[in-house]
Design a protein around this motif. Structure first.
Motif, short mmCIF file in Angstrom:
data_model
loop_
_atom_site.label_atom_id
_atom_site.label_comp_id
_atom_site.label_asym_id
_atom_site.label_seq_id
_atom_site.Cartn_x
_atom_site.Cartn_y
_atom_site.Cartn_z
N SER A 41 43.07 45.94 49.73
CA SER A 41 43.72 45.16 48.68
C SER A 41 44.13 43.76 49.12
N PRO A 42 44.74 43.57 50.29
CA PRO A 42 45.10 42.19 50.67
C PRO A 42 43.89 41.28 50.84
N ILE A 43 42.75 41.83 51.17
CA ILE A 43 41.56 41.01 51.38
C ILE A 43 41.09 40.43 50.06
N TRP A 44 40.90 41.26 49.02
CA TRP A 44 40.36 40.71 47.79
C TRP A 44 41.43 40.01 46.96
N GLU A 45 42.71 40.34 47.16
CA GLU A 45 43.75 39.61 46.45
C GLU A 45 43.96 38.23 47.05
N LYS A 46 43.72 38.07 48.34
CA LYS A 46 43.86 36.78 48.99
C LYS A 46 42.75 35.83 48.57
N ASN A 47 41.56 36.34 48.33
CA ASN A 47 40.40 35.51 48.06
C ASN A 47 40.14 35.28 46.58
N ILE A 48 41.00 35.73 45.69
CA ILE A 48 40.74 35.59 44.27
C ILE A 48 41.85 34.76 43.62
N ASN A 49 41.46 33.93 42.69
CA ASN A 49 42.40 33.15 41.92
C ASN A 49 42.30 33.62 40.47
N ILE A 50 43.30 34.38 40.03
CA ILE A 50 43.25 35.00 38.70
C ILE A 50 43.15 33.96 37.59
#
Length: 68
Positions: A41-50
């Motif tokens: 979860s921290p990996i894809w939440e860090k790399n995405i801008n909602i």
């Protein structure tokens, strides 16, 4: 259909199938091992801008359905 266009469509279909396969594998692993998705979860939440994703999705839908 031109051969070049056919080649690009086939390549795109293979890439889409590969991406879907990876998604399904991660989904199945996450279903049986919930701690796995918590670690990812921290990996894809860090790399995405909602905000950018929402804006891009809105613009795409606006172009697909221009009369709505």
């Amino acid at each position: 259909m031109k051969e070049k266009m056919k080649k690009y469509l086939i390549i795109t279909a293979y890439k889409g199938a590969f991406a879907l396969g990876i998604f399904l594998i991660i989904f199945i692993i996450g279903f049986f091992v919930p701690a796995f998705t918590e670690k990812l979860s921290p990996i894809w939440e860090k790399n995405i801008n909602i905000g950018q994703v929402k804006e891009l999705s809105y613009n795409l839908l606006k172009e697909l359905f221009p009369f709505r």
